[in-house]
Design a protein around this motif. Sequence first.
Motif, PDB file in Angstrom:
ATOM      1  N   GLY A  28       0.808  -1.216   0.000  1.00  0.00           N
ATOM      2  CA  GLY A  28       0.000   0.000   0.000  1.00  0.00           C
ATOM      3  C   GLY A  28       0.838   1.261   0.000  1.00  0.00           C
ATOM      4  N   ASN A  29       2.150   1.116  -0.168  1.00  0.00           N
ATOM      5  CA  ASN A  29       3.056   2.270  -0.075  1.00  0.00           C
ATOM      6  C   ASN A  29       3.827   2.570  -1.361  1.00  0.00           C
ATOM      7  N   SER A  30       3.504   1.911  -2.466  1.00  0.00           N
ATOM      8  CA  SER A  30       4.234   2.129  -3.721  1.00  0.00           C
ATOM      9  C   SER A  30       4.004   3.555  -4.215  1.00  0.00           C
ATOM     10  N   ALA A  31       5.090   4.320  -4.295  1.00  0.00           N
ATOM     11  CA  ALA A  31       4.971   5.748  -4.626  1.00  0.00           C
ATOM     12  C   ALA A  31       4.339   5.967  -5.997  1.00  0.00           C
ATOM     13  N   ASN A  32       4.690   5.132  -6.975  1.00  0.00           N
ATOM     14  CA  ASN A  32       4.133   5.346  -8.319  1.00  0.00           C
ATOM     15  C   ASN A  32       2.651   4.966  -8.384  1.00  0.00           C
ATOM     16  N   VAL A  33       2.225   4.030  -7.570  1.00  0.00           N
ATOM     17  CA  VAL A  33       0.803   3.681  -7.521  1.00  0.00           C
ATOM     18  C   VAL A  33       0.026   4.767  -6.778  1.00  0.00           C
ATOM     19  N   LEU A  34       0.598   5.310  -5.711  1.00  0.00           N
ATOM     20  CA  LEU A  34      -0.034   6.434  -5.004  1.00  0.00           C
ATOM     21  C   LEU A  34      -0.193   7.643  -5.935  1.00  0.00           C
ATOM     22  N   ALA A  35       0.818   7.905  -6.755  1.00  0.00           N
ATOM     23  CA  ALA A  35       0.732   9.014  -7.717  1.00  0.00           C
ATOM     24  C   ALA A  35      -0.350   8.738  -8.752  1.00  0.00           C
ATOM     25  N   ALA A  36      -0.511   7.487  -9.147  1.00  0.00           N
ATOM     26  CA  ALA A  36      -1.563   7.124 -10.098  1.00  0.00           C
ATOM     27  C   ALA A  36      -2.947   7.350  -9.493  1.00  0.00           C
ATOM     28  N   ILE A  37      -3.099   7.060  -8.202  1.00  0.00           N
ATOM     29  CA  ILE A  37      -4.382   7.300  -7.523  1.00  0.00           C
ATOM     30  C   ILE A  37      -4.710   8.786  -7.537  1.00  0.00           C
ATOM     31  N   GLU A  38      -3.722   9.606  -7.232  1.00  0.00           N
ATOM     32  CA  GLU A  38      -3.931  11.059  -7.260  1.00  0.00           C
ATOM     33  C   GLU A  38      -4.355  11.517  -8.655  1.00  0.00           C
ATOM     34  N   ALA A  39      -3.696  11.002  -9.686  1.00  0.00           N
ATOM     35  CA  ALA A  39      -4.043  11.360 -11.063  1.00  0.00           C
ATOM     36  C   ALA A  39      -5.447  10.886 -11.418  1.00  0.00           C
ATOM     37  N   ALA A  40      -5.814   9.692 -10.952  1.00  0.00           N
ATOM     38  CA  ALA A  40      -7.158   9.165 -11.216  1.00  0.00           C
ATOM     39  C   ALA A  40      -8.226  10.057 -10.596  1.00  0.00           C
ATOM     40  N   HIS A  41      -7.979  10.530  -9.386  1.00  0.00           N
ATOM     41  CA  HIS A  41      -8.934  11.428  -8.739  1.00  0.00           C
ATOM     42  C   HIS A  41      -9.057  12.741  -9.514  1.00  0.00           C
ATOM     43  N   GLU A  42      -7.947  13.242 -10.047  1.00  0.00           N
ATOM     44  CA  GLU A  42      -7.998  14.452 -10.882  1.00  0.00           C
ATOM     45  C   GLU A  42      -8.883  14.231 -12.107  1.00  0.00           C
ATOM     46  N   ARG A  43      -8.888  13.010 -12.622  1.00  0.00           N
ATOM     47  CA  ARG A  43      -9.665  12.676 -13.818  1.00  0.00           C
ATOM     48  C   ARG A  43     -11.078  12.200 -13.472  1.00  0.00           C
ATOM     49  N   GLU A  44     -11.452  12.288 -12.202  1.00  0.00           N
ATOM     50  CA  GLU A  44     -12.774  11.865 -11.731  1.00  0.00           C
ATOM     51  C   GLU A  44     -13.031  10.386 -12.010  1.00  0.00           C
ATOM     52  N   MET A  45     -12.008   9.594 -11.765  1.00  0.00           N
ATOM     53  CA  MET A  45     -12.104   8.143 -11.889  1.00  0.00           C
ATOM     54  C   MET A  45     -12.312   7.515 -10.510  1.00  0.00           C
ATOM     55  N   THR A  46     -12.920   6.363 -10.490  1.00  0.00           N
ATOM     56  CA  THR A  46     -13.030   5.570  -9.269  1.00  0.00           C
ATOM     57  C   THR A  46     -11.787   4.696  -9.154  1.00  0.00           C
ATOM     58  N   VAL A  47     -11.315   4.498  -7.948  1.00  0.00           N
ATOM     59  CA  VAL A  47     -10.151   3.645  -7.712  1.00  0.00           C
ATOM     60  C   VAL A  47     -10.596   2.367  -6.999  1.00  0.00           C
ATOM     61  N   VAL A  48     -10.147   1.242  -7.536  1.00  0.00           N
ATOM     62  CA  VAL A  48     -10.270  -0.045  -6.852  1.00  0.00           C
ATOM     63  C   VAL A  48      -8.858  -0.429  -6.445  1.00  0.00           C
ATOM     64  N   ALA A  49      -8.583  -0.422  -5.140  1.00  0.00           N
ATOM     65  CA  ALA A  49      -7.230  -0.675  -4.626  1.00  0.00           C
ATOM     66  C   ALA A  49      -7.153  -2.054  -4.003  1.00  0.00           C
ATOM     67  N   LEU A  50      -6.113  -2.795  -4.367  1.00  0.00           N
ATOM     68  CA  LEU A  50      -5.830  -4.086  -3.744  1.00  0.00           C
ATOM     69  C   LEU A  50      -4.513  -3.963  -3.000  1.00  0.00           C
ATOM     70  N   THR A  51      -4.572  -4.164  -1.682  1.00  0.00           N
ATOM     71  CA  THR A  51      -3.399  -4.012  -0.832  1.00  0.00           C
ATOM     72  C   THR A  51      -3.324  -5.165   0.165  1.00  0.00           C
ATOM     73  N   GLY A  52      -2.373  -5.048   1.083  1.00  0.00           N
ATOM     74  CA  GLY A  52      -2.263  -5.929   2.241  1.00  0.00           C
ATOM     75  C   GLY A  52      -1.619  -5.120   3.357  1.00  0.00           C
ATOM     76  N   ARG A  53      -1.191  -5.791   4.416  1.00  0.00           N
ATOM     77  CA  ARG A  53      -0.450  -5.136   5.504  1.00  0.00           C
ATOM     78  C   ARG A  53      -1.138  -3.882   6.051  1.00  0.00           C
ATOM     79  N   GLY A  54      -2.435  -3.898   6.152  1.00  0.00           N
ATOM     80  CA  GLY A  54      -3.158  -2.754   6.702  1.00  0.00           C
ATOM     81  C   GLY A  54      -3.437  -1.648   5.712  1.00  0.00           C
ATOM     82  N   GLY A  55      -2.955  -1.780   4.489  1.00  0.00           N
ATOM     83  CA  GLY A  55      -3.273  -0.802   3.440  1.00  0.00           C
ATOM     84  C   GLY A  55      -2.252   0.287   3.235  1.00  0.00           C
ATOM     85  N   GLY A  56      -1.349   0.493   4.198  1.00  0.00           N
ATOM     86  CA  GLY A  56      -0.302   1.497   4.055  1.00  0.00           C
ATOM     87  C   GLY A  56      -0.846   2.890   3.745  1.00  0.00           C
ATOM     88  N   LYS A  57      -0.076   3.665   2.988  1.00  0.00           N
ATOM     89  CA  LYS A  57      -0.442   5.049   2.653  1.00  0.00           C
ATOM     90  C   LYS A  57      -1.663   5.120   1.736  1.00  0.00           C
TER      91      LYS A  57
END
Length: 199
Positions: free
Chosen positions: A121-150
């Motif tokens: 849940g802490n991959s910097a490039n995936v976190l940046a992709a989430i931010e970009a998706a929100h800018e584009r008004e996209m929904t995010v489906v996140a798959l993580t482990g270890r409590g989800g991290g950042k």
Amino acid sequence: MLEQRIQQHFIDSADLKYQSAQSLSKPIAAAVQAILACVTSGGKVLACGNGGSAADAQHFSAEFVGRFERERPELGAIALTTDSSILTAIANDYDYERIFSKQVRALGQAGDVLLALSTSGNSANVLAAIEAAHEREMTVVALTGRGGGKMTQALRETDVHICVPHERTARIQEVHILALHCICDGVDAQLLGEQETPT
């Protein structure tokens, strides 16, 4: 000794799947609904992750564009991990953290879904992709482990978080691929109707 070690992997994996079935069924069902709404409105899924998660992104996209277990019309999905020219150009000209976010900004549209995979849940490039998706008004489906991290803090209420309750990367990835198969099956069932589970 080696055979016992192998058997223990099977047991541990099966135990985690049994333990997770109830807690993960609700967010997986929510992911099915989010992705179904996306593709039935002409949208697409953009999938990303690193390492084994990159392979999972590609696996999911292949099953969406091709098929899962039944014949059906093609569904839009792109793995953002596959174009070596784009990946190396962005990593070289900018930095590795932006390899997915720049693609999301280029390809993503309102109503699309970002499938974001990170066992920590802490991959910097995936976190940046989430931010970009929100800018584009996209929904995010996140798959993580270890409590989800950042990623836990990066997600919005309208996003879906499938967080595997385990610390070990291999076990988390084993549940991730099961969750992705459940999503593919759930979308197909909603589009085509129920059928008996194949044997």
